[in-house]
Design an enzyme around this catalytic site. Structure first.
Site: not given
Length: 460
Positions: A19-20, A23
């Site tokens: 997920h990170e 980003h």
């Protein structure tokens, strides 16, 4: 317990990193300076930074999440030379792309994991049905014990039915859930257990789905698995089953020389082993791995209403006939895309129904349930764990797209407002929305944790 904890931590680690990283990768591509990439919160356990201007990568003590910290004038003074790399200075499309990249990374991961699971091959119960309960929708439709469901199609009265092969019992349950949520009838193509005598039936599902649309929906409709070998599940510590040496996963071959293919009959035999307060020892034969084990089990007297019955302190389930679902490279990817889309859309619809009161908040699960299922799926094998990881990854992606101020979806909501009005949300409203979002998230987390405890204690 150790396996469960390790599986849970590994699950969180994979999902958070992916997920990170979504980003982070898009932020770097958009020219944003990333100050820190953190897995976990709190005290730093490990740190790496290649240079003073490079991103700092850290692993922290509390592994329940992570974050990517970007250069932003709203969080501190930014040197004049770096203003062009500040997140808040980037155009609206770039900020939106950075925010949405995390959830999309989770959804993409789910596609890959599901494809890998089907490339390896997944053992699932065959869509072979037992006798439907009296008065159930399945009985009313003319279904009977031994029916093998080969294909299913939703019927909405407007379009021609599109048939889908039913590969397994979980696949059939998914079709039932989808049709129930849409309020459509479900047409099924059946054969007997040997693949002969084809026929078609229609399940007239309610026009408005029941409030409880969950994993047990197919069972309530009457689509239960055909009888198989009884298998022991949870063994209560200190119970007669534990003292006799029974273990979770033992397959019950016979009791006193009598074979049982129905859990109800097996439970009745255990209950009847206590009469007038006196227990009779039962001679069990179980299969444990590749060998047969003989054990003597003496049920303990227990009160049930006004009667005294026998109990051994073990859960019992039937092990149905299994089928291996294995797909090729292209079909596996197609299944990954289809499954991810279906789970994501179902999750959105379920969340919407919870908001308007048409679905129970009991469907919410929290970290304890995730940890429990992580441990169970690891014991079942790699393909099962990959499927579980994909399911949680979809849930995380969808959850983060919810329009709540503390989540990625909340930031997208701000950017949509900015795009429509030409100016960002005011600081006053940002503060109010942040406070409201924190309260709502804490409430959801409390409900999910409460549901976890209720499930684990067997109180639901």
């Amino acid at each position: 317990m150790i396996v469960t904890i390790l599986a849970f931590l590994f699950t969180l680690g994979v999902l958070v990193v992916v997920h990170e990283y979504g980003h982070y990768r898009v932020a770097v591509a958009c020219g944003v300076k990333v100050l820190r990439f953190s897995v976990g919160f709190g005290r730093v356990l490990w740190r790496r930074q290649r240079g003073a201007d490079a991103t700092e990568f850290v692993v922290c003590a509390l592994p329940l999440g992570g974050y990517v910290r970007m250069l932003d004038e709203r969080e501190g003074e930014v040197p004049a030379a770096d203003l062009g790399r500040a997140f808040n200075r980037k155009p609206l499309w770039a900020r939106s792309a950075v925010v949405i990249a995390g959830p999309l990374a989770n959804l993409l991961l789910a596609v890959v994991l599901t494809a890998c699971a089907h490339w390896i091959g997944v053992q699932e119960p065959k869509a072979l049905l037992g006798a439907p309960r009296a008065g159930s929708l399945a009985e009313q439709a003319g279904m009977r014990a031994g029916d093998w469901v080969r294909a299913a199609a939703e019927v909405d009265g407007r379009n021609d039915a599109t048939w889908h092969d039913v590969r397994s019992l979980p696949d059939l349950r998914w079709r039932v859930t989808e049709a129930a949520l849409r309020g459509h009838a479900l047409q099924l193509q059946l054969t007997d257990a040997d693949g002969h005598e084809p026929r078609s039936v229609t399940l007239e599902l309610p026009s408005k789905p029941a409030r409880e649309v969950d994993a047990a929906l197919a069972e309530r409709i009457g689509l239960g698995a055909a009888s198989g070998t009884p298998v022991l599940r949870e063994i209560q510590p200190g119970s007669p089953a534990a003292r006799a040496g029974l273990r979770a996963g033992d397959r019950v071959l016979a009791i006193d020389g009598v074979a049982y293919s129905d859990t109800r009959a097996l439970v009745d035999r255990i209950r009847a082993a206590v009469r007038d307060g006196r227990a009779t020892t039962l001679h069990w034969t179980v299969q444990r791995g590749a060998r047969e084990v003989a054990l003597d089990v003496t049920p303990a007297p227990a009160r049930d209403g006004g009667a005294t019955i026998g109990r051994i302190g073990a859960g019992i389930a039937l092990l149905p006939q299994m089928v291996t679902v294995r797909l090729g490279p292209i079909d596996g990817l197609v299944e990954g895309l289809r499954s991810t889309w279906d789970i994501a859309s179902l999750t959105v619809r379920m969340l919407g129904r919870m908001v308007i009161g048409q679905a129970s908040i009991k469907n919410l699960s929290g970290p304890l349930t995730i940890a429990d299922y992580a441990g169970q799926s690891v014991h079942e094998g790699l393909s099962y764990y990959l499927g579980f990881l994909a399911l949680v990854s979809v849930s995380l992606g969808v959850l983060n797209l919810m329009p709540l101020p503390m989540l990625d979806g909340g930031h997208l909501m701000y950017y949509i407002f900015e795009g429509l009005t030409g100016h960002p949300v005011s600081e006053t409203w940002l503060e109010r929305l942040q406070r409201g979002g924190i309260v709502l998230l804490l409430t959801l987390m409390s409900v999910a944790l409460f549901n976890d405890v209720v499930r684990l204690l067997g109180l639901h």
